[in-house]
Write an enzyme that holds these catalytic residues in place. Sequence first.
Site, PDB file in Angstrom:
ATOM      1  N   PRO A   1      46.053  30.413  48.051  1.00 12.52           N
ATOM      2  CG  PRO A   1      48.161  31.427  47.932  1.00 12.52           C
ATOM      3  CD  PRO A   1      47.450  30.139  47.620  1.00 12.52           C
ATOM      4  N   GLY A   2      44.999  32.538  46.615  1.00  5.24           N
ATOM      5  CA  GLY A   2      44.282  33.525  45.816  1.00  5.24           C
ATOM      6  C   GLY A   2      44.942  33.936  44.520  1.00  5.24           C
TER       7      GLY A   2
ATOM      8  CB  CYS B   1      52.287  22.882  42.049  1.00  2.14           C
ATOM      9  SG  CYS B   1      51.788  22.610  43.767  1.00  2.14           S
TER      10      CYS B   1
END
Length: 481
Positions: A114-115, A233
Site C-alpha cells: 500500500p505504499g 513478511c
Amino acid sequence: MLPNLFLDRIKLILSAAEYNDFLASYEIERKHGLRFNLLKANYDTFKDKNIDNIQFSPIDWVNNGYFYENDNRPGKSPYHEAGVYYIQEPSAMAPAAYLDAKPGEYILDLCAAPGGKSTQIASTMNHQGLLVSNEINSKRCKILSENIERMGISNAVVTNEPPDNLTKIFPGFFDKIMVDAPCSGEGMFKKNLNATDEWSTENVEICSQRQDMILDCASKMLAPGGRIVFSTCTFAPEENEGSIYRFLKRHSDFKIVDVVKYNGMSDGNLDYYKKIVDSTNNSDFKDTINSELDYDFYKEELKKTIRLWPHLLKGEGHFVAVLEQTNNKIEKRNIFSSKNKNKKPKELDLYYEFFNDTISELPLDGKLELFKDQLYLVPNGLPSLSGVRLLRRGLHLGTLLKNRFEPSHALALYLSNDMVKKSVDISYDQAKKFIAGETFPCSKEKGWYLITVNGYSLGWGKMAGKVMKNHYPKGLRKNIL
C-alpha cells in the site's frame, strides 16, 4: 489458531527451545510503529507539536521510525492526514532502510502497495531523482497512489503493470530496486487473523515461483553496480533463503551485500530451506539443492541475509536480502530529456495566473504535461510511458477548467508555508473540522489559501465573502473528532 502444518514446518527448522519462544510470542500484544515523513517532519521538529501526547521510543533499524504505545491512536489525527507520519509495522521499515535511497537516484519499488516502502524511500530522496512505484493489483494501486499523495511526494510515478511489462520500458535503468515480494504472509498472522485461512503449502510454492519471476524482471531493470533489496513478511524458507539461493544460481553477476544487523536480527540460514525441501516430495526443489556441490559456499553467503523473528525483537516476521549487481559490462541506461515542450502553451494561462497569485516558489525540476484537463509536473529522466497504465504521473498540480484553474490536493500537501504567498494556519481542533468538510469564518482578500495545522499543509481553502470555503476533497473527508 495457527495452522498445524505451519507449526510443523516451524518446528522442523527451529530448535525446541526457540520453537517454544516463537509460540510464546503470539501471546504478547504486537508492537505498533510509525515513521516520520522526512519531507515534512522528524521527531525533533514534531515533539513540541505532539498534542496527542503520543509516547515514542526509537526503532533501531530506521532513524525516523518509532514505537508508540498501543493505546495511542495517531491514525485519528490531523497530522496523519497531513502526511506528517506513516503508520507502519516496525519490522516492515527495515527493507527500505537497507535500500539506502539517496537524492537524485532512479529507484523502482516493484511491488509497492500500500505504499509504506515507497513513502519511506521517497522521504530520503528529498524530491530529487525519480521514483517509480508499481503495483499489479488495480485496487491496491489506488491506495498506493493515495498514500503517495498524502505524504506530499513530488517525484513519484505510480504504474499499474505486471513486472515483465516494465522490463521492456526500463532496461538497465534503475540505480536501486525494492522488491517487497508477494508472499504467503506468515509473519502477519498476529496482525491479520484472516491470513491463516488463506495459508497453504501450495500457496507457499506458488509464491516462491512468482518471486523467481519478479526477481528476474528486477535484474533486467537494474543499472550496472545497482542494488536490489528483496524482502518478504513470511517465515517460509522456500520464499526467503530459497528465493535468494535460486536467484544467485541463475545470476552469477550478483552478490549478497554483508550489511549491519541490529540487535535481535538473525542470520539467514540455508539449512532452513534444505530441511523443508528434504521433508517434501517436491522434485524441483530437491534438484535445486542436491545437484550443487557448492552448497557450503551458498550456505555461508546466505548468512548475510536477515531474519526478523517476533520472539527475538519488537516486530513481526520479516526477511531481507541486499543484492548487488557486479557486472559493469551491461548496457548503461538511456538518459531521457525532460525539456518543457508544451504544444499549446495558451492552455496553461490559467495555471500561470493561479501560480503568480498564490505560489512564491516551486523548487522542483521537471516538465509540465497536460493529460486531458489534468496538469502534472513530470519528473526529469522519465522515458515515454505510452501504453502503460498510470495512476500518477508525478506531482498532480490541478485541473484546467473552462474559465479557471483548480489546484489539486496533492499540490497542497507538497507545499509548505514558505512556498506560498497566501496561507492560513488553523488550530488542531479546527483542523479536525476542516477534514470533515466544514468552512470557517475568515477576513482575508479573495483567492486560494494553503490551509495548515501547526505549520503542516492540510489542503486548500478559497475565500468567498468572509468565509473560507473548504476544498478538502470530498472523497477524503472524515470525522476524526
